[in-house]
Scaffold this motif. Structure first.
Motif, PDB file in Angstrom:
ATOM      1  N   VAL A  21     -49.367 -10.097  43.930  1.00 49.84           N
ATOM      2  CA  VAL A  21     -49.605 -10.666  42.601  1.00 49.84           C
ATOM      3  C   VAL A  21     -48.298 -11.189  42.018  1.00 49.84           C
ATOM      4  CG1 VAL A  21     -50.219 -10.106  40.212  1.00 49.84           C
ATOM      5  CG2 VAL A  21     -51.647  -9.269  42.090  1.00 49.84           C
ATOM      6  N   GLN A  22     -47.235 -10.407  42.128  1.00 54.08           N
ATOM      7  CA  GLN A  22     -45.944 -10.817  41.583  1.00 54.08           C
ATOM      8  C   GLN A  22     -45.458 -12.116  42.221  1.00 54.08           C
ATOM      9  OE1 GLN A  22     -42.321  -8.725  42.743  1.00 54.08           O
ATOM     10  NE2 GLN A  22     -41.753  -8.518  40.590  1.00 54.08           N
ATOM     11  N   MET A  23     -45.561 -12.226  43.543  1.00 50.03           N
ATOM     12  CA  MET A  23     -45.112 -13.440  44.218  1.00 50.03           C
ATOM     13  C   MET A  23     -45.965 -14.641  43.826  1.00 50.03           C
ATOM     14  SD  MET A  23     -42.372 -13.202  45.844  1.00 50.03           S
ATOM     15  CE  MET A  23     -42.565 -14.910  46.340  1.00 50.03           C
ATOM     16  N   ALA A  24     -47.265 -14.435  43.746  1.00 51.96           N
ATOM     17  CA  ALA A  24     -48.152 -15.544  43.401  1.00 51.96           C
ATOM     18  C   ALA A  24     -47.880 -16.064  42.003  1.00 51.96           C
ATOM     19  CB  ALA A  24     -49.613 -15.107  43.520  1.00 51.96           C
ATOM     20  N   MET A  25     -47.528 -15.178  41.082  1.00 51.90           N
ATOM     21  CA  MET A  25     -47.319 -15.585  39.697  1.00 51.90           C
ATOM     22  C   MET A  25     -45.918 -16.157  39.459  1.00 51.90           C
ATOM     23  SD  MET A  25     -49.365 -12.573  37.647  1.00 51.90           S
ATOM     24  CE  MET A  25     -49.245 -13.409  36.054  1.00 51.90           C
ATOM     25  N   HIS A  26     -45.083 -16.161  40.510  1.00 53.35           N
ATOM     26  CA  HIS A  26     -43.738 -16.723  40.365  1.00 53.35           C
ATOM     27  C   HIS A  26     -43.450 -17.827  41.371  1.00 53.35           C
ATOM     28  CE1 HIS A  26     -43.230 -12.928  38.137  1.00 53.35           C
ATOM     29  NE2 HIS A  26     -42.312 -13.577  37.468  1.00 53.35           N
ATOM     30  N   ASP A  27     -44.407 -18.160  42.211  1.00 53.06           N
ATOM     31  CA  ASP A  27     -44.203 -19.202  43.209  1.00 53.06           C
ATOM     32  C   ASP A  27     -45.203 -20.331  42.951  1.00 53.06           C
ATOM     33  OD1 ASP A  27     -44.860 -20.498  46.013  1.00 53.06           O
ATOM     34  OD2 ASP A  27     -42.867 -19.623  46.171  1.00 53.06           O
ATOM     35  N   VAL A  28     -44.677 -21.509  42.622  1.00 49.88           N
ATOM     36  CA  VAL A  28     -45.523 -22.634  42.242  1.00 49.88           C
ATOM     37  C   VAL A  28     -46.478 -23.012  43.364  1.00 49.88           C
ATOM     38  CG1 VAL A  28     -45.524 -25.074  41.590  1.00 49.88           C
ATOM     39  CG2 VAL A  28     -43.825 -23.527  40.608  1.00 49.88           C
ATOM     40  N   GLY A  29     -45.972 -23.093  44.590  1.00 49.44           N
ATOM     41  CA  GLY A  29     -46.809 -23.513  45.701  1.00 49.44           C
ATOM     42  C   GLY A  29     -47.944 -22.551  45.990  1.00 49.44           C
ATOM     43  N   LEU A  30     -47.655 -21.259  45.959  1.00 44.12           N
ATOM     44  CA  LEU A  30     -48.676 -20.261  46.233  1.00 44.12           C
ATOM     45  C   LEU A  30     -49.725 -20.257  45.119  1.00 44.12           C
ATOM     46  CD1 LEU A  30     -49.555 -18.170  48.253  1.00 44.12           C
ATOM     47  CD2 LEU A  30     -48.058 -16.490  47.151  1.00 44.12           C
TER      48      LEU A  30
ATOM     49  N   ALA B 199     -50.615 -22.825  43.295  1.00 46.24           N
ATOM     50  CA  ALA B 199     -51.444 -24.020  43.446  1.00 46.24           C
ATOM     51  C   ALA B 199     -52.469 -23.862  44.556  1.00 46.24           C
ATOM     52  CB  ALA B 199     -50.555 -25.230  43.716  1.00 46.24           C
ATOM     53  N   LYS B 200     -52.041 -23.334  45.702  1.00 47.76           N
ATOM     54  CA  LYS B 200     -52.964 -23.190  46.826  1.00 47.76           C
ATOM     55  C   LYS B 200     -54.060 -22.169  46.538  1.00 47.76           C
ATOM     56  CE  LYS B 200     -52.492 -26.063  50.064  1.00 47.76           C
ATOM     57  NZ  LYS B 200     -53.652 -26.890  50.478  1.00 47.76           N
ATOM     58  N   LEU B 201     -53.695 -21.059  45.912  1.00 49.26           N
ATOM     59  CA  LEU B 201     -54.707 -20.043  45.605  1.00 49.26           C
ATOM     60  C   LEU B 201     -55.726 -20.578  44.604  1.00 49.26           C
ATOM     61  CD1 LEU B 201     -52.481 -16.828  45.409  1.00 49.26           C
ATOM     62  CD2 LEU B 201     -54.050 -17.498  47.245  1.00 49.26           C
ATOM     63  N   LEU B 202     -55.269 -21.352  43.632  1.00 46.61           N
ATOM     64  CA  LEU B 202     -56.203 -21.956  42.683  1.00 46.61           C
ATOM     65  C   LEU B 202     -57.096 -22.974  43.379  1.00 46.61           C
ATOM     66  CD1 LEU B 202     -53.829 -22.409  39.627  1.00 46.61           C
ATOM     67  CD2 LEU B 202     -55.940 -21.081  39.623  1.00 46.61           C
ATOM     68  N   GLN B 203     -56.536 -23.730  44.304  1.00 43.75           N
ATOM     69  CA  GLN B 203     -57.336 -24.699  45.055  1.00 43.75           C
ATOM     70  C   GLN B 203     -58.455 -23.990  45.811  1.00 43.75           C
ATOM     71  OE1 GLN B 203     -55.483 -26.305  48.508  1.00 43.75           O
ATOM     72  NE2 GLN B 203     -56.791 -28.118  48.619  1.00 43.75           N
ATOM     73  N   LEU B 204     -58.105 -22.921  46.517  1.00 45.42           N
ATOM     74  CA  LEU B 204     -59.093 -22.212  47.331  1.00 45.42           C
ATOM     75  C   LEU B 204     -60.104 -21.471  46.471  1.00 45.42           C
ATOM     76  CD1 LEU B 204     -56.896 -20.754  50.206  1.00 45.42           C
ATOM     77  CD2 LEU B 204     -57.915 -23.013  49.962  1.00 45.42           C
TER      78      LEU B 204
ATOM     79  N   VAL C   7     -55.857 -13.167  43.268  1.00 41.93           N
ATOM     80  CA  VAL C   7     -55.183 -12.391  44.314  1.00 41.93           C
ATOM     81  C   VAL C   7     -55.937 -11.094  44.570  1.00 41.93           C
ATOM     82  CG1 VAL C   7     -53.075 -11.113  44.892  1.00 41.93           C
ATOM     83  CG2 VAL C   7     -52.916 -13.388  43.867  1.00 41.93           C
ATOM     84  N   ASN C   8     -56.359 -10.410  43.511  1.00 41.38           N
ATOM     85  CA  ASN C   8     -57.104  -9.165  43.666  1.00 41.38           C
ATOM     86  C   ASN C   8     -58.406  -9.393  44.416  1.00 41.38           C
ATOM     87  OD1 ASN C   8     -55.757  -6.781  42.338  1.00 41.38           O
ATOM     88  ND2 ASN C   8     -55.626  -8.232  40.664  1.00 41.38           N
TER      89      ASN C   8
ATOM     90  N   MET D   8     -55.598 -12.264  53.050  1.00 36.84           N
ATOM     91  CA  MET D   8     -55.868 -13.679  52.816  1.00 36.84           C
ATOM     92  C   MET D   8     -54.682 -14.356  52.138  1.00 36.84           C
ATOM     93  SD  MET D   8     -57.848 -16.312  53.068  1.00 36.84           S
ATOM     94  CE  MET D   8     -59.589 -15.925  53.267  1.00 36.84           C
ATOM     95  N   VAL D   9     -54.072 -13.683  51.150  1.00 38.95           N
ATOM     96  CA  VAL D   9     -52.902 -14.253  50.473  1.00 38.95           C
ATOM     97  C   VAL D   9     -51.757 -14.425  51.462  1.00 38.95           C
ATOM     98  CG1 VAL D   9     -51.189 -13.893  48.649  1.00 38.95           C
ATOM     99  CG2 VAL D   9     -53.582 -13.309  48.235  1.00 38.95           C
ATOM    100  N   GLN D  10     -51.580 -13.460  52.358  1.00 43.50           N
ATOM    101  CA  GLN D  10     -50.540 -13.573  53.390  1.00 43.50           C
ATOM    102  C   GLN D  10     -50.820 -14.766  54.303  1.00 43.50           C
ATOM    103  OE1 GLN D  10     -50.914  -9.556  54.997  1.00 43.50           O
ATOM    104  NE2 GLN D  10     -48.839  -9.064  54.289  1.00 43.50           N
TER     105      GLN D  10
END
Length: 369
Positions: free
Chosen positions: A134-143, A145-150, A169-170, A176-178
């Motif tokens: 969760v922490q990485m996803a909320m601080h990485d623009v690319g991740l 964007a991709k998670l929102l796309q999916l 992420v939860n 899947m996030v990895q």
């Protein structure tokens, strides 16, 4: 419309005649869907890419996620397919339609900044936990964007369209996030980055993270997920234009005018988010970040909440010099801070902006280690 029986024929047809959209199955004899769409993204980036397929293995699904723009499951009714194609025929940039689509269409994933490389490597470790994901996803623009796309595609299991990054992420889970992070991130060594461009991108990233921290308080609970996502993605166009410009020999980036090949960074970012099918409130807020807002008394809405947080962060150490001058914005900020939604809160907004800026700076320093 044109129809062909395999991937090789599709590439031959695209080489002969221009098309706007390609719709591909995933499982095909010879060249599969991921191979075809990857080839299309490289040879014909202006062509929007849609996957129409049934159940496939998770690893293959991630390959498609990187290569495709939109995803539909089989069986899919004709109206759904038509709706997706019609959406992709729309260009979001009126003045730079073809060029904005070409630049955005070539992007399969948003590159990771050098200082985030260790964080992504840590996320890929076998012992990575949900809190760290969760922490990485909320601080990485690319991740993000991709998670929102999916998350907005039934191909990967639909979730509510106003889901926060944390809830996505939860719901997806660490494996899947990895998989998304591993497939979608180009972890280039620091030596591969131009120092001037890297500094420019760091500034934009810190501004985005600080804005996302602050907008958590500015936006209403209902609008908060979209506002946080829009704040993080506000400069995705700048990131992809600068980070990938060197990959095209004839590409020209102008930092002074914030353009690539004459196309404003923001137009590229908005076009990319549209191609990836992100919710309209997010795309609109990114498109309107630099436009003066006059929200209705009943509520700020997503765009005005992001704009308010952006203007406040511009007064802190996380200001982004490329985001325009603060001069002439004082009256607008005063009007926004006087909005009933914000007046109802007992918050010193300038102090809150300083604290959000400090949080973003602290996270960056932690990320370096």
């Amino acid at each position: 419309m044109a129809f062909v029986s395999d991937g090789a024929e599709a590439l031959e047809l695209l080489a002969r005649e221009p098309h706007d959209v390609v719709v591909s199955d995933m499982r095909m004899p010879g060249m599969d869907g991921a191979e075809l769409l990857t080839a299309v993204s490289r040879r014909h980036p202006e062509v929007a890419r849609v996957v129409l397929s049934g159940h496939i293995e998770p690893a293959a699904a991630i390959q498609v996620a990187v290569a495709g723009h939109r995803f539909l499951t089989k069986p899919s009714d004709a109206d759904s397919l038509i709706a997706v194609i019609e959406q992709l025929l729309v260009r979001t940039s009126g003045a730079h339609r073809s060029e904005a689509r070409r630049i955005a269409g070539a992007v399969r994933a948003v590159p990771t900044l050098p200082e985030h490389t260790d964080g992504i490597v840590g996320l890929l470790a076998p012992d990575a936990n949900l809190a760290y994901a969760v922490q990485m996803a909320m601080h990485d623009v690319g991740l993000t964007a991709k998670l929102l796309q999916l998350s907005n595609s039934r191909f990967f299991g639909a979730r509510p369209r106003n889901s926060s990054v944390e809830s996505i992420v939860n719901a997806m889970g660490v494996p899947m996030v990895q998989a998304v992070a591993g497939a979608g991130h180009a972890l280039r060594p620091a030596s591969a980055w131009d120092p001037a461009i890297e500094q420019h991108l760091h500034m934009a990233w810190r501004h985005a993270v600080a804005t996302a921290c602050l907008v958590d308080f500015v936006a209403s609970p209902a609008n908060r997920p979209h506002a946080q996502a829009a704040a993080l993605l506000q400069d995705v166009g700048r990131l992809v234009c600068l980070a990938t410009a060197g990959e095209e020999r004839e590409s020209a980036v102008d930092l002074a005018s914030e353009t690539r090949d004459g196309v404003p960074f923001r137009d590229v970012g908005v076009e990319l988010l549209h191609l990836w099918g992100l919710p309209a409130p997010i795309v609109t807020a990114v498109a309107q970040r630099d436009l003066e807002q006059s929200p209705e008394p009943s509520g700020l809405g997503v765009a005005a909440a992001v704009r308010t947080a952006h203007l406040l962060i511009q007064r802190t150490e996380s200001a982004c010099s490329a985001a325009g001058s603060q001069a002439g914005r004082d009256d607008e900020l005063a009007r926004l801070l006087a909005h009933p939604q914000l007046r109802a809160q007992d918050v010193d907004w300038r102090r809150a902006a300083d604290e959000a800026s400090h949080q973003a700076g602290s996270w960056r320093r932690r990320g370096r280690h």
